[in-house]
Motif scaffolding. Structure first.
Motif, PDB file in Angstrom:
ATOM      1  N   LYS A   1      52.857  51.096  22.188  1.00 58.59           N
ATOM      2  CA  LYS A   1      54.148  51.389  21.558  1.00 58.59           C
ATOM      3  C   LYS A   1      54.096  50.999  20.089  1.00 58.59           C
ATOM      4  O   LYS A   1      54.669  51.671  19.229  1.00 58.59           O
ATOM      5  CB  LYS A   1      55.273  50.623  22.255  1.00 58.59           C
ATOM      6  CG  LYS A   1      56.639  50.889  21.638  1.00 58.59           C
ATOM      7  CD  LYS A   1      57.738  50.095  22.326  1.00 58.59           C
ATOM      8  CE  LYS A   1      59.104  50.394  21.698  1.00 58.59           C
ATOM      9  NZ  LYS A   1      60.179  49.597  22.346  1.00 58.59           N
ATOM     10  N   GLN A   2      53.416  49.908  19.798  1.00 59.26           N
ATOM     11  CA  GLN A   2      53.254  49.434  18.427  1.00 59.26           C
ATOM     12  C   GLN A   2      51.798  49.046  18.208  1.00 59.26           C
ATOM     13  O   GLN A   2      51.159  48.474  19.100  1.00 59.26           O
ATOM     14  CB  GLN A   2      54.133  48.202  18.160  1.00 59.26           C
ATOM     15  CG  GLN A   2      55.627  48.441  18.270  1.00 59.26           C
ATOM     16  CD  GLN A   2      56.186  49.132  17.041  1.00 59.26           C
ATOM     17  OE1 GLN A   2      55.512  49.246  16.020  1.00 59.26           O
ATOM     18  NE2 GLN A   2      57.420  49.602  17.131  1.00 59.26           N
TER      19      GLN A   2
ATOM     20  N   ASP B   1      52.170  47.218  24.426  1.00 56.40           N
ATOM     21  CA  ASP B   1      52.680  48.323  25.243  1.00 56.40           C
ATOM     22  C   ASP B   1      54.202  48.314  25.289  1.00 56.40           C
ATOM     23  O   ASP B   1      54.866  47.463  24.683  1.00 56.40           O
ATOM     24  CB  ASP B   1      52.080  48.281  26.652  1.00 56.40           C
ATOM     25  CG  ASP B   1      52.675  47.181  27.528  1.00 56.40           C
ATOM     26  OD1 ASP B   1      53.404  46.313  27.004  1.00 56.40           O
ATOM     27  OD2 ASP B   1      52.405  47.192  28.739  1.00 56.40           O
ATOM     28  N   ASP B   2      54.770  49.298  25.999  1.00 56.95           N
ATOM     29  CA  ASP B   2      56.226  49.454  26.075  1.00 56.95           C
ATOM     30  C   ASP B   2      56.929  48.211  26.594  1.00 56.95           C
ATOM     31  O   ASP B   2      58.005  47.851  26.123  1.00 56.95           O
ATOM     32  CB  ASP B   2      56.579  50.635  26.992  1.00 56.95           C
ATOM     33  CG  ASP B   2      56.696  51.939  26.217  1.00 56.95           C
ATOM     34  OD1 ASP B   2      57.158  51.895  25.077  1.00 56.95           O
ATOM     35  OD2 ASP B   2      56.301  52.984  26.749  1.00 56.95           O
TER      36      ASP B   2
END
Length: 471
Positions: A378-379, A396-397
């Motif tokens: 996610k980032q 991750d998310d």
């Protein structure tokens, strides 16, 4: 020269062109990023009216556009020498002959901000025509510009007459490193990485280097010599985009020397904090500077900005302010070879360390999109606290899994001690599910490779050659 990269940009433009309804597409990005070349490539095989606006008066612009329209077969050629107004000229777009191939007529306004500068009523006029006639025509209109703040604030914002009319908005970014290095197909991987560290992903800069010449010769001949376009490129852009260039020079130089916080930059530049903050805002809008936050920072932290650090996002600006700006006296006397030998060559690999970290982060994004990582990111960015730093981290998310990475652009192989340091730093992040990646120019020792190759190690070693595989 063969056109390089922009596959996704061209694909998205083509999707707009193939759409059933009329299209009004905005394409923008910083100067030299390759907008005109990309639109020229996109227009191949299409009946196109390509108007390159100049920094000229309304009458001069209108006369040039009239000639282009008449050459394209607009009916006005039979009874006009030129259109009396932009409204009459743009209205006649709907009366151009239909393309012979049965496709759609493509209209490109390159450097549209010049047109709006010479006639501020033009956006309102275009909005009115779009609402009443143009949106029902067999047209794709592309509005292109290099003044990013003008495009975003004057054409795309809620206060703009054209707000909500765009059927597509394409902000063009510098080429990713794997496309940028295609300008140097025969360079070895190390020199490809160094060339990217110097020039970044700006096609106009990449074209200046001779792919058949050595990296050292290219730097000396095409950056450090007074006659070279790249020697004066930064000053040209600064004068084109900004006032008070001397103060902006001080701010950028401070960042190039390692200043990252507002206070550090203000101290180096000897300019008050509030003034520096305004300069930094303008440099961020131009794509020269970026504000970076730890990858795990929450949205509230990013809004407050207490932990944000400033970095030069443009590799060439960083190189120019590191090796051209401070040695202008020697370079003006023609000592390009001496400056390269004494000041550039001894520290070039150290200089390339930060751009190499950026390459590793780009590679991680590509691997995540391809589903080749143990998580979907996610980032991706850097992480730091007051005592330590991790070069690259993917989260991750859920925020419960991370990949922590260390990047070393050194010719010596990376050993087990670096893995131990990375593990210690990653433990400070406070996320239990961790895997590790080590990126190295000089490869890896046998002992480190053995540990990484063990089943379930959660460690991946990435060589410089792997960064360029399938690029």
């Amino acid at each position: 020269m063969t056109f390089i990269g922009r596959d996704d940009d061209l694909r998205q433009l083509e999707d707009c062109y193939r759409a059933k309804k009329a299209q009004l597409v905005f394409v923008y990005g910083r100067r030299r990023v390759g907008k005109t070349e990309t639109l020229t490539q996109f227009s191949k095989g299409k009946e196109t009216l390509f108007f390159a606006a100049q920094n000229a008066t309304k009458e001069e612009q209108l006369a040039a556009f009239s000639r282009l329209m008449f050459e394209a077969g607009a009916p006005g050629k039979d009874y006009l020498q030129q259109y009396p107004s932009w409204e009459s000229a743009l209205t006649e777009l709907t009366r151009l002959p239909e393309p012979s191939d049965g496709g759609r007529r493509l209209i490109i306004f390159d450097e549209f901000p010049y047109l709006a500068k010479s006639d501020p009523s033009l956006p309102s006029m275009l909005q009115n025509l779009w609402d009443h006639t143009l949106r029902r025509a067999n047209l794709m209109i592309v509005i292109c510009g290099s003044s990013m703040s003008f495009i975003e604030k004057e054409l795309l914002s809620e206060k703009s007459p054209l707000y909500g009319r765009a059927t597509g908005i394409l902000k063009m970014n510098p080429l990713p490193y794997w496309d940028a290095v295609k300008f140097f197909p025969d360079y070895r991987a190390e020199d490809k990485a160094l060339a990217y560290a110097i020039l970044g992903g700006i096609p106009r800069y990449l074209e200046e280097f001779d792919p058949d010449d050595s990296l050292a010769s290219n730097i000396t001949r095409h950056v450090l010599r007074r006659i070279a376009p790249l020697y004066s490129e930064v000053e040209f852009l600064m004068h084109e985009e900004l006032r008070e260039t001397a103060k902006y020079n001080s701010v950028i130089r401070a960042i190039a020397l390692g200043g990252t916080s507002l206070n550090e930059i203000a101290t180096h530049a000897m300019i008050p904090n509030a003034t520096v903050a305004a300069y930094l805002t303008n440099l961020v809008e131009l794509g020269i500077v970026e504000r970076e936050f730890p990858v795990t920072a929450k949205p509230k932290e990013r809004v407050k900005g207490a932990r944000g650090l400033y970095q030069l996002s443009d590799n060439f600006f960083r190189f120019w302010y590191s090796f051209v700006f401070p040695y202008r006296s020697e370079l003006e006397r023609g000592d390009a070879h001496g400056v390269y030998t004494r000041h550039v060559a001894p520290v070039l690999h150290d200089f390339a360390g930060k751009p190499f970290e950026g390459m590793c982060r780009e590679w991680l994004w590509r691997e995540s999109v391809a589903g080749q990582l143990p998580l979907y990111a996610k980032q991706i960015g850097r992480w730091w606290d007051r005592t330590s730093e991790i070069d690259v981290m993917a989260v991750d998310d859920s925020g419960n899994r991370v990949i922590a990475g260390e990047c070393k652009f050194r010719t010596s192989p990376m050993d087990l001690s670096m893995l131990d340091v990375l593990r210690d730093r990653a433990a400070r992040v406070g996320i239990e599910q961790r895997s590790y990646m080590l990126f190295s120019l000089g490869g890896f020792t046998r002992s480190l490779s053995d540990v990484a190759n063990a089943d379930g190690s959660g460690i991946r070693l990435v060589s410089i050659d792997e960064l360029f595989d399938a690029g």
